[in-house]
Motif scaffolding. Structure first.
Motif, PDB file in Angstrom:
ATOM      1  N   PHE A   1       5.575   6.379   1.127  1.00 16.99           N
ATOM      2  CA  PHE A   1       4.872   7.508   1.715  1.00 16.99           C
ATOM      3  C   PHE A   1       4.895   8.861   1.039  1.00 16.99           C
ATOM      4  O   PHE A   1       6.105   9.058   0.372  1.00 16.99           O
TER       5      PHE A   1
ATOM      6  N   SER B   1       4.711   0.625   9.341  1.00 16.65           N
ATOM      7  CA  SER B   1       4.280   0.829   8.071  1.00 16.65           C
ATOM      8  C   SER B   1       4.714  -0.227   6.921  1.00 16.65           C
ATOM      9  O   SER B   1       4.076  -0.641   6.149  1.00 16.65           O
TER      10      SER B   1
ATOM     11  N   CYS C   1       3.757  -1.024   3.388  1.00 14.85           N
ATOM     12  CA  CYS C   1       3.916   0.292   2.608  1.00 14.85           C
ATOM     13  C   CYS C   1       5.219   0.469   1.862  1.00 14.85           C
ATOM     14  O   CYS C   1       6.222  -0.050   2.084  1.00 14.85           O
TER      15      CYS C   1
ATOM     16  N   TRP D   1       0.917  -1.303  -0.105  1.00 13.16           N
ATOM     17  CA  TRP D   1       0.018  -0.167   0.048  1.00 13.16           C
ATOM     18  C   TRP D   1       0.628   1.348  -0.104  1.00 13.16           C
ATOM     19  O   TRP D   1       1.919   1.191   0.276  1.00 13.16           O
ATOM     20  N   ASP D   2       0.386   2.395  -0.283  1.00 12.28           N
ATOM     21  CA  ASP D   2       0.913   3.700  -0.281  1.00 12.28           C
ATOM     22  C   ASP D   2       0.130   4.591   0.159  1.00 12.28           C
ATOM     23  O   ASP D   2      -1.271   4.472   0.107  1.00 12.28           O
ATOM     24  N   THR D   3       0.583   5.993  -0.021  1.00 10.98           N
ATOM     25  CA  THR D   3      -0.448   7.124   0.674  1.00 10.98           C
ATOM     26  C   THR D   3      -0.411   8.269  -0.352  1.00 10.98           C
ATOM     27  O   THR D   3       0.562   9.331  -0.220  1.00 10.98           O
TER      28      THR D   3
END
Length: 173
Positions: free
Chosen positions: A106, A98, A103, A79-81
């Motif tokens: 970020f 994270s 992750c 996942w990422d943001t």
């Protein structure tokens, strides 16, 4: 893409999020988010999630519990943001956890490489030392870090814009 929360209490001068998401932060429960991820993984084969929240990490306790849930359920996702998170809300422990929870990067909103402009023009309420700390931790654990910068704010000079570009390059060190 998933949105697990909405609303932003900050008053950054350039942002329009509060116009359609409001200023009060509201979030789905961690249990609800984990069930949603489980559905996406099991029924649709999703392997990567873009957390599109504007403030995924605003409630650090909630974010920590979400990471615990992702780790505990062993979804096997990354996942990422892409919409960004605030550097000052990311402790070293949360960054490390994270990465362990999948992750891959970020994104942080920095906006300007000049503290005075962040305070006076952008009204970001962000200390650039926090940005440097997060960049250092991400580099240390080999987690990609992206950043948003804005140049051309009213009252900004060419020298200010160059300083922001130089700061962005400095963070890559």
């Amino acid at each position: 893409s998933m949105v697990t929360s909405r609303g932003c209490p900050y008053r950054c001068i350039f942002c329009s999020i509060h116009l359609h998401m409001g200023r009060s932060f509201r979030a789905h429960s961690v249990d609800n988010v984990l069930k949603h991820i489980e559905l996406l993984v099991q029924c649709y084969g999703v392997r990567h999630i873009h957390f599109e929240d504007d403030n995924l990490t605003l409630d650090r306790d909630r974010f920590n519990k979400l990471l615990d849930g992702i780790l505990g359920e062993k979804f096997g996702i990354t996942w990422d943001t892409p919409n960004g998170v605030r550097a000052d809300l990311l402790s070293k422990e949360l960054i490390v956890k994270s990465k362990e929870a999948g992750c891959v990067f970020f994104t942080i909103g920095v906006e300007s490489g000049i503290q005075h402009n962040l305070d006076r023009i952008v009204k970001k309420q962000l200390d650039l030392k926090e940005v440097e700390r997060v960049a250092g931790v991400c580099k240390q654990i080999n987690l990609d870090l992206h950043a948003f910068f804005i140049i051309g704010f009213p009252q900004e000079t060419m020298q200010d814009m160059q300083a922001t570009l130089d700061y962005a390059l400095y963070l890559e060190r």
